[in-house]
Design an enzyme around this catalytic site. Sequence first.
Site, PDB file in Angstrom:
ATOM      1  N   ASP A 225      -3.503   6.976  -3.731  1.00 25.26           N
ATOM      2  CA  ASP A 225      -5.258   7.950  -3.753  1.00 25.26           C
ATOM      3  C   ASP A 225      -5.264   8.717  -2.968  1.00 25.26           C
ATOM      4  O   ASP A 225      -4.858   8.554  -1.813  1.00 25.26           O
ATOM      5  CB  ASP A 225      -6.372   6.623  -3.368  1.00 25.26           C
ATOM      6  CG  ASP A 225      -6.150   5.714  -2.605  1.00 25.26           C
ATOM      7  OD1 ASP A 225      -4.705   5.752  -2.725  1.00 25.26           O
ATOM      8  OD2 ASP A 225      -6.595   5.618  -2.292  1.00 25.26           O
TER       9      ASP A 225
ATOM     10  N   GLY B 144     -11.467   3.736   0.492  1.00 26.15           N
ATOM     11  CA  GLY B 144     -12.479   5.236   1.706  1.00 26.15           C
ATOM     12  C   GLY B 144     -13.397   4.180   2.601  1.00 26.15           C
ATOM     13  O   GLY B 144     -14.591   4.608   2.604  1.00 26.15           O
TER      14      GLY B 144
ATOM     15  N   ASP C 233       0.715  -1.120  -0.153  1.00 29.73           N
ATOM     16  CA  ASP C 233      -0.606  -0.040  -0.145  1.00 29.73           C
ATOM     17  C   ASP C 233       0.488   1.427  -0.250  1.00 29.73           C
ATOM     18  O   ASP C 233       2.252   0.658   0.082  1.00 29.73           O
ATOM     19  CB  ASP C 233      -0.964  -0.327   0.915  1.00 29.73           C
ATOM     20  CG  ASP C 233      -2.291   0.785   0.897  1.00 29.73           C
ATOM     21  OD1 ASP C 233      -2.353   1.716  -0.305  1.00 29.73           O
ATOM     22  OD2 ASP C 233      -3.260   0.370   1.766  1.00 29.73           O
TER      23      ASP C 233
HETATM   24  N1  GUN Z   1      -6.494   1.021   2.434  1.00 35.83           N
HETATM   25  C1  GUN Z   1      -7.441   0.941   4.004  1.00 35.83           C
HETATM   26  N2  GUN Z   1      -8.499   2.166   3.076  1.00 35.83           N
HETATM   27  C2  GUN Z   1      -7.149   2.364   1.958  1.00 35.83           C
HETATM   28  C3  GUN Z   1      -7.814   3.660   0.859  1.00 35.83           C
HETATM   29  O1  GUN Z   1      -8.776   4.297  -0.004  1.00 35.83           O
HETATM   30  N3  GUN Z   1      -6.890   3.799   0.352  1.00 35.83           N
HETATM   31  C4  GUN Z   1      -5.840   3.131   0.254  1.00 35.83           C
HETATM   32  N4  GUN Z   1      -3.955   3.315  -0.738  1.00 35.83           N
HETATM   33  N5  GUN Z   1      -5.531   1.862   0.746  1.00 35.83           N
HETATM   34  C5  GUN Z   1      -6.018   2.131   1.852  1.00 35.83           C
END
Ligand code: GUN
Length: 625
Positions: free
Chosen positions: A121, A184, A86
Site C-alpha cells: 500500500d 499511515g 507486512d
Molecule cells: N506499518 C506501519 N504503518 C504501515 C502502513 O501504513 N502500511 C503497511 N503496509 N505497514 C505499515
Amino acid sequence: MQMFFKEGLARIGKFSTPHGDIETPTIMPVINPNLNFLTKEELKSIGVQAVITNSYIIKRTASLEQEALKSGVHRLINFDGPIMTDSGTFQSYVYGDIEYDNREIVQFQKDIGSDIITILDIFTKPQDSYEQAKSAVQETYRRLKEVNTSDAIIAGPIQGSVYPDLRIESAKLMSEASYLPIGGVVPLLESYRYSDLVNIIINSKINSDFSKPIHLFGGGHPMFFAFSVLLGVDIFDSASYIKYAKDNRVLYTEGTRNLKEIRDFPEWSPLFSKYSPVELIKADEKTRLKLLSLHNLKAIFNEITEIKERIYENTLYQYVEEKSMAHPALYKAYMEMLSHNLGPFWNISLKSPLYFFNSSTYKNTFIRRLVKFTEAYVRNGKRTILIGYRQWRHGFPVSEDILRAYETTDYNFLIEWNDIFIPMELENTYPVSQMVPSGIPHHNYRDEYVDWLKSINPEISFYDTSLGGDEKIRNYTHSKINEVYHFQFNSHNDLFLDSDKIIKSKATGHIRNIKRGDRIIATMRNDGFLTLSIYGGKLLNGMLDFPKSRVIVGGDSGEFNSQGFNVFFKFVEDCDRDIIAGNDVMVTDNSGNLYAVGHATVSGKEMRFYRKGIAVKVHEGIKKL
Ligand code: GUN
C-alpha cells in the site's frame, strides 16, 4: 470473523487463518527475522497467538529468502501459529522507493506460506496534501485489485491521512480485502496525536465491512489500546516491546519507567523474584534485551487481558473514561470521541451501571438517547410538570402525592435526574436507576436544560402539591409500560391496553409480566426494558411499519426460527438499519410474516455484514403460539 461479546464497537471475536484461530482483541509482536530472540514457548506463555514479520526484509536478505522459500516462513522464524507478513510499505515510507513491486511482494508472501498477506500500500503521511492522500488511496485500491485475493487472506490497508472523507472512501474500497489494517498512523501515535487517531479509527471502522478484522498498524503502546478497542480495533502489532527494551525502558500499562530508576519488577512480571533491576543492569546486553523484551511484552498482554474482561463485563467505556485522565492527549482524544454520535453501535443497555461523573457524561450514548426521547415527549404541547430532585429520588418509588397528580391529569411528568429532566415513566429504564451518581450538582447545566425544554414547550412549571384533582383518568403503571415501549421501539402508538393485566413482584413491587387474558405479552427485565413473547411479537408485528424492528430471513431459516431456534447471520437477507444491539426484534419473511421474536446480537448497521454466528437469539417461535 465471528463476534461473541460486544460493548459499543468493541468485540471479543475469532478470526480463522490456515495456522489456527486468533481470538481478538489481541496483539501481534513484531518479529525481526534477523534478530529473533524469543522462543515460541516464551511467546506463547505470555499469551501470544499470532505474530507479524516483514516479508520485504526476508526477501532482500538472500539467506533468509532462500530459507523461507525452502522451508516456509513458519520454520524461518520458528513460530507455528498464525503469521502475518507486512510488505515493505513502511520501509518505503522511511527510506524511499523499494526494489520490488506490489505483485512480486504479494506472490513472495504466498510462496513462503504467510497466513495474512499485505499488499504494498501507499503510506499516507499526516502532512500529505489532500491530492497526494487521494491519489495514494486510489493507487492502494488499484494494487488490491491487481492481486489474486481468492487463494489467501489479503490485508488491504485503509489510508487517507487525516482527511475524513478519504478515510471513509478508503474504508469502503478496501472492504473488498479480507483483513483491514488502518495504515499511515505511526507518525500520529509517535507524536501523541490521539484525537486525530480517534477520528481516523471511527471513520475507518464504521464505513468498512464489520465482519473483517480491523488492525491498527504500529499501535503497540498499551496507553491507547482501550480507546482503540472501544472504537473497533481488533488487532495491534507492536515493535515497542523491543524498542523500549533497547533503551532500557520498562513498560507498564500506564507508561514506561527507566530500568535504572525502579526498585523492583512488579509481581506480574516474568522477571519478578528471578532478577532484580540492578542485576539486569549488570547483565550483558543480549540477556538484558531478551529479558526486558519479555517483561515489556507481558505488560502489553496484561492490558489486552484486562480489556477483554472489560468487554465481557461491559465496563470498557468506564475503563476508557479512567484512562482518559492519564495524559492530556488522551483526555483530548476522549473529548473527541464524545463529539461523535456512536449511539447506533451501542447496546440497548449494559450489564454495568452508568457512572455519572461530570458534564462530559451527558454525551454518553445512553443519556443522548434519553434526551432525544424527552424532546419528542414534551413536544406534544401538553402541560409539562418538572419534579425536582427533592420530590423524587432515584431508587425510591414515586410518592402518593405525585401519583395522584399524575393519574388525575394528562400532563407530561418529568423527573430530575442528574440535573436533567426525563419522563417519569422511564424511572426504572436503563440507565436511570442503574446508575452510580457522584452527587455533585451541575446547576448551570440544569438551568440551561430547563430553558431548552421551555423552548420546545412553554407550558412548563414545577410540581406543587395542589396539582391534580379527584377523578382518576389514567393508571401510572399502564402509562409506564407504554412509555417504555415507545422509548424501546421508537413508536408513538400504545402496545398495551388498559385492560391488560400487570403482574408485579411481591418482594420488590417491580413489574414482571404483562398479560392479555392468559397470554403473556411481555416481561420486564432488570434493565427496565421489555422482552416480548411471541404473542407480544405478533401484536407488535401488526403495529410497526415494515421493516421497523424486523430481521428478514431467507432460505430454510424461517422454518427453524418458527420452532424457536436462533437466526444465523448467513440467513439474514435484510434488516431495519435502526435496530439497536440487544433490543428485541421480529424475525420475518420478506413480506413481514412473523417467524419468531428474539434479541439482536448486533446493531442493524452491522448485521448484514457478518456471515458467521448468531444474529438473533430467539426467545420464541411462532409455532409456540
Ligand atoms: N506499518 C506501519 N504503518 C504501515 C502502513 O501504513 N502500511 C503497511 N503496509 N505497514 C505499515
